[in-house]
Enzyme design. Structure first.
Site, PDB file in Angstrom:
ATOM      1  N   HIS A 119      13.642  -6.926  40.988  1.00 60.74           N
ATOM      2  CA  HIS A 119      13.289  -6.244  42.355  1.00 60.74           C
ATOM      3  C   HIS A 119      14.112  -5.217  42.506  1.00 60.74           C
ATOM      4  O   HIS A 119      13.860  -4.547  43.617  1.00 60.74           O
ATOM      5  CB  HIS A 119      13.071  -7.284  43.545  1.00 60.74           C
ATOM      6  CG  HIS A 119      12.212  -8.323  43.387  1.00 60.74           C
ATOM      7  ND1 HIS A 119      10.716  -8.182  43.004  1.00 60.74           N
ATOM      8  CD2 HIS A 119      12.429  -9.836  43.546  1.00 60.74           C
ATOM      9  CE1 HIS A 119      10.561  -9.459  42.982  1.00 60.74           C
ATOM     10  NE2 HIS A 119      11.264 -10.329  43.136  1.00 60.74           N
ATOM     11  N   HIS A 123       7.148 -13.880  41.307  1.00 59.13           N
ATOM     12  CA  HIS A 123       7.173 -12.779  41.964  1.00 59.13           C
ATOM     13  C   HIS A 123       7.033 -11.503  40.894  1.00 59.13           C
ATOM     14  O   HIS A 123       7.341 -11.274  40.000  1.00 59.13           O
ATOM     15  CB  HIS A 123       8.434 -12.540  42.838  1.00 59.13           C
ATOM     16  CG  HIS A 123       8.665 -13.560  43.580  1.00 59.13           C
ATOM     17  ND1 HIS A 123       9.256 -14.721  43.331  1.00 59.13           N
ATOM     18  CD2 HIS A 123       8.236 -13.826  44.866  1.00 59.13           C
ATOM     19  CE1 HIS A 123       9.406 -15.486  44.179  1.00 59.13           C
ATOM     20  NE2 HIS A 123       8.607 -15.098  45.292  1.00 59.13           N
ATOM     21  N   ASP A 159      10.235 -19.884  38.847  1.00 62.34           N
ATOM     22  CA  ASP A 159       9.936 -20.081  40.409  1.00 62.34           C
ATOM     23  C   ASP A 159       8.272 -20.364  40.460  1.00 62.34           C
ATOM     24  O   ASP A 159       7.804 -20.497  41.616  1.00 62.34           O
ATOM     25  CB  ASP A 159      10.490 -19.185  41.373  1.00 62.34           C
ATOM     26  CG  ASP A 159      10.300 -17.562  40.844  1.00 62.34           C
ATOM     27  OD1 ASP A 159       9.561 -17.415  39.775  1.00 62.34           O
ATOM     28  OD2 ASP A 159      10.976 -16.758  41.759  1.00 62.34           O
TER      29      ASP A 159
HETATM   30 ZN   LIG Z   1      10.688 -14.680  41.702  1.00 59.06          ZN
END
Ligand SMILES: [Zn+2]
Length: 349
Positions: free
Chosen positions: A166, A203, A290
């Site tokens: 990120h 993500h 995750d």
């Molecule tokens: Zn993640």
């Protein structure tokens, strides 16, 4: 196969994280590093030696003014009257197109809170005394693993913590400060004309996508939870395919909440097919655990067996591979998923 890590990565120990309107203890905690290190060494990986490549490779991916901010922010923050335990932004200036918005803060005259708002994109990146050092050595772990593969190793694992996908060229977000996968890809680009990054963290790797969005030499391919109601919210949609020379070199496969092992493995299969069409000299995996249904952040119904299946699939591509640790926040789930993946990956070589 070597596992690269440095215990200075443990020195980032923030105590605050904002989620659903509450300040809570961060999920991205040092214990993750220790659990994964122990599980991967027990699975047969060997400890590699992290080399210090200095800050030039970092400043090749990240804006020098951003690196300078990270290096000096905590000291400036600590000089504020009534400074709290760690630096968190309380202003958010990202209003695209706002008339009069300054390009960026001045390093010497803009106050630390103004700079923090600019360079820290969300409330998951609290900074304290050991943060820069931890992020720096996380980056060096990625660079060392990439160097090993660039110099002929079949594969290497960078136990990056804090994670990286990120992190933008000039912005921290989502627990990430330096983009370790991008650093690894650029290191591999020194010896290969084309590199691919495949990201299976749950993500979307918005920072990595942004860094390579206008480039054709580094393919970015990601599967992740549909961002419509999930972090990072603003990126990760299927119609983001790259721009300019990079058009067609960015592939996003969002998964609906509740997607199971077959959906997840099927998406990774499609990413792998795209990677092979790119014909890269080397592969970087942004490996997050995750998606696992036991992860506190997961919205998917994915089990340990799925990580074993994608380990076999990705190991079977037989590309020189740097595996870069991203997310995974259940200590029990990462202790299962990471070694399951690695055992299958290695047996497929
Ligand atoms: Zn993640």
């Amino acid at each position: 196969m070597e596992l690269f890590f440095d215990t200075r990565q443990l020195n980032h120990r923030p105590t605050q994280y904002l989620v659903h309107g509450r300040i809570v203890a961060p999920l991205e905690k040092p214990e993750r590093f220790e659990v994964m290190r122990d599980a991967l060494l027990a699975a047969g990986l060997l400890e590699g030696k992290v080399q210090d490549s200095g800050s030039d490779p970092i400043r090749n991916v990240h804006a020098p003014h951003y690196v300078a901010f990270l290096e000096t922010a905590v000291e400036a923050f600590a000089a504020l009257p009534n400074a709290g335990p760690e630096l968190l932004p309380n202003v958010h200036p990202y209003a695209a197109g706002t008339p009069g918005l300054r390009q960026r803060p001045a390093p010497r005259t803009t106050g630390i809170l103004g700079r923090a708002g600019w360079y820290i994109g969300d409330m998951s990146c609290a900074m304290m005394a050991g943060t820069f050092e931890a992020a720096y050595w996380s980056a060096q772990s990625a660079l060392s693993a990439a160097t090993a593969v660039a110099e002929g190793a079949d594969c290497a694992f960078a136990l990056c913590r804090p994670p990286g996908h990120h992190a933008y060229a000039d912005r921290a977000s989502g627990f990430c400060f330096f983009n370790n996968a991008a650093l690894a890809a650029e290191r591999l680009r020194r010896v290969h004309d084309r590199v691919a990054i495949l990201d299976f963290d749950t993500h979307h790797g918005d920072g990595t996508q942004a860094i390579f969005y206008e480039r054709a030499d580094v393919l970015f391919a990601s599967t992740h939870t549909d961002p419509q109601a999930y972090y990072p919210h603003y990126f990760g949609y299927a119609d983001e395919t790259g721009e300019g020379e990079g058009r067609g070199f960015n592939l996003n496969i969002p998964l609906a909440p509740g997607s199971d092992d077959d959906h997840f493995v099927g998406a990774v299969e499609r990413l792998a097919e795209r990677v092979l069409r790119h014909a890269p000299g080397a592969l970087v995996l942004s490996a997050g655990w995750d998606a696992h249904r036991n992860d506190p952040l997961s919205r998917l119904d994915v089990g340990t067996q799925a990580f074993s299946r994608i380990g076999k699939l990705l190991g079977g591509l037989n590309l020189p591979t740097v595996i870069v640790q991203e997310g995974g926040y259940s200590l029990d789930a990462v202790a299962e998923a990471a070694p399951a993946f690695m055992t299958a990956f290695r047996s497929a070589r």
